[in-house]
Design an enzyme around this catalytic site. Structure first.
Site, short mmCIF file in Angstrom:
data_model
loop_
_atom_site.label_atom_id
_atom_site.label_comp_id
_atom_site.label_asym_id
_atom_site.label_seq_id
_atom_site.Cartn_x
_atom_site.Cartn_y
_atom_site.Cartn_z
N HIS A 57 2.31 -3.63 0.35
CA HIS A 57 0.54 -3.54 -0.11
C HIS A 57 0.41 -4.12 -1.22
O HIS A 57 -0.54 -3.88 -1.69
CB HIS A 57 0.26 -1.89 -0.11
CG HIS A 57 0.68 -1.14 1.01
ND1 HIS A 57 0.03 -1.53 2.38
CD2 HIS A 57 1.46 -0.13 1.29
CE1 HIS A 57 0.40 -0.51 3.22
NE2 HIS A 57 1.52 0.43 2.48
N HIS A 219 -1.24 0.87 7.51
CA HIS A 219 0.20 0.73 7.90
C HIS A 219 0.15 0.34 9.45
O HIS A 219 0.90 0.53 10.14
CB HIS A 219 1.07 1.98 7.98
CG HIS A 219 1.20 2.49 6.52
ND1 HIS A 219 0.41 3.77 6.12
CD2 HIS A 219 1.71 2.25 5.41
CE1 HIS A 219 0.58 3.82 4.91
NE2 HIS A 219 1.46 3.05 4.44
#
Lengths: 333, 333
Positions: A57, A219
């Protein structure tokens, strides 16, 4: 899978080594267990801020370590929670005697591991508070999460609470401010493509050529629905509507509008979305007082975006504007 | 084509409107003809810096407009040179009486149009100098370029010359410094995927599943060769070797290492590449004194990277470190 990696099992360690090499003035990378601290940690007498989560991320969270934001970040494997021993070691390393705030995105693994780390730290006599961020209005429960997921508000909370901690606020006050930011922020995302976790070697889901995933998780968790792709202005409306409906954003409110890129979406598209989202905010009587536009919370190379709207207090604005010196967010000093 | 756009013909105008809405404190967007200036332009008595080029490379150049860097940027259509009337209008708008430096990437269309704009501006009595950036060692001539292409060094020149202009250097000195930066910088890139220009609607080239384009141009121009994909460390070597061979980078030199993302490559991969590139620089006896890592010169959503190595003088370091306040690069103020 086409990636600039050597071996999937070395991705996080090698990226951390790269961060250490690129930013020796700002951060220190510790290994075994892995965590990143600001170069001058611990800062005596200052509340320390710690966050963490799965890798993939970036720049969240390691890119936000530095003066005025996080004191430490714990990177897990890609899309995998960091472990309690990482969090405990980082908590110890940054404690400057004024306590440590854990800022935790609401994913079940993160929450459980941060709870365990906090318990262990408290047993050692450290003063630890935790705030769970759950700003994603897309879905109530999700693949890895009970309740709402924690997304873009995390970065805003890290910056604003980092400013407050730097200004000398105590642990209870910084934790209260973090809860206040979380309570006043709402987010939602959409994806045009999946991404490929190096270890998996294939895309985490598939989307048809004309489809988008509305309400995507970072995700690749399923969102609200899979629907035909829409023009940018309609996408901005579809993200802003549930955000605005979820909190009493009232006429005259000052807001921070954060248009985030999930990795594979060019900046030029994010600005097209920003333009419309700001227009929608204004048409609801809101004043867009601050902005953030760019790929700050990504899902590897996923094409997509998320919008976060934060209802600002004057205090939040002051701490948002305060100096920050991190690899990914830097101003005022 | 999956993009957050409304209509291909409105991409640039809508993105500019988004930039104007997001950064009212930093920049002004002018339309018909289109250009971006810093909010306080013209700055009396300061040499003004102007750059520009096709859109689709954001944040380059509009994201680098602001105090300490560019006074103006002219965005063309996607991957298309801006026109002389844009450049002339921007030159007029930012001239503060100390002259205007045009920083021009070496693409034939850009060079011709900037030359015409400079001639027109001079006819109006404005003092204009121009420096052409040509740092790409990949190929001698290319699809849109005679000689070497201008790539990553452009951003370094904009920052360093912006610092010098802010410090009061005159036009001849700023132009000389810009030529010095260009002469001391070398770059090369590689792509793992093509990108899709909105107006074209399909990828600008095709690459096989296991292939990469070594020496890629930022518009997808062919590089040196199309070869099987290699591990990240080997890619870093393959980019650093021709860079190091092209200039007398000597033991003891201080360098700035810039690992750029072309858009679709995650930050985690850029740091893996940075790690190895820094190691190679050190093994040649170089001191990596400054770094830049991120998607600063992109090709829409292209997966790929470029590396730029700049041999630093103390003067360059001073101007690199000087305050900069732009949408995409910001520190020290």
């Amino acid at each position: 899978m086409k990636k600039f990696i050597n071996a999937p099992e070395n991705v996080v360690a090698e990226a951390l080594a790269g961060m250490a090499a690129a930013h020796p003035d700002l951060i220190r990378v510790h290994t075994d267990p892995d965590f990143i601290t600001r170069a001058d940690a611990p800062v005596r007498g200052k509340v320390a801020l710690l966050s963490g989560g799965g890798s993939g991320h970036e720049p969240m969270h390691g890119g936000f370590v530095g003066r005025g934001m996080l004191d430490a970040a714990c990177p897990g494997a890609v899309f995998t929670s960091p472990t309690p021993d990482q969090m405990l070691a980082a908590t110890r390393a940054v404690d400057g005697g004024a306590g440590v705030l854990h800022i935790v995105k609401n994913y079940t693994g993160d929450v459980l591991n941060f709870e365990m780390a906090a318990d262990l730290a408290k047993e050692e006599g450290l003063d630890v508070a935790a705030v769970v961020i759950d700003d994603d209005v897309a879905v109530q429960d999700s693949l890895y999460t009970a309740g709402r997921r924690g997304v873009g508000a995390t970065i805003l909370a890290e910056k604003i609470c980092g400013g407050a901690a730097e200004a000398g606020a105590d642990l209870a006050s910084v934790a209260a401010l973090c809860r206040e930011v979380n309570g006043a922020a709402r987010s939602m995302g959409v994806a045009l493509s999946p991404c490929t976790v190096p270890h998996a070697g294939k895309p985490s889901f598939t989307l048809g050529e004309g489809e988008m995933e509305y309400g995507i998780g970072i995700h690749g968790e399923p969102g609200r629905k899979r629907i035909p792709i829409e023009p940018a202005d309609r996408v901005a409306e579809m993200l802003m509507e549930p955000i605005l409906a979820d909190l009493p954003f009232r006429q005259g409110d000052k807001v921070l509008l954060f248009v985030n890129g999930l990795g594979g979406t060019p900046l030029v598209e994010l600005y097209i979305l920003y333009r419309k989202a700001a227009e929608i905010a204004r048409s609801h009587g809101l004043t867009v007082a601050r902005s953030l536009v760019g790929p700050y919370m990504t899902s590897l190379e996923m094409a997509g975006t998320s919008i976060t709207l934060l209802r600002l207090t004057d205090d939040m604005i002051r701490h948002w504007d305060a100096p920050v010196v991190t690899p990914a967010l830097r101003w005022g000093a």
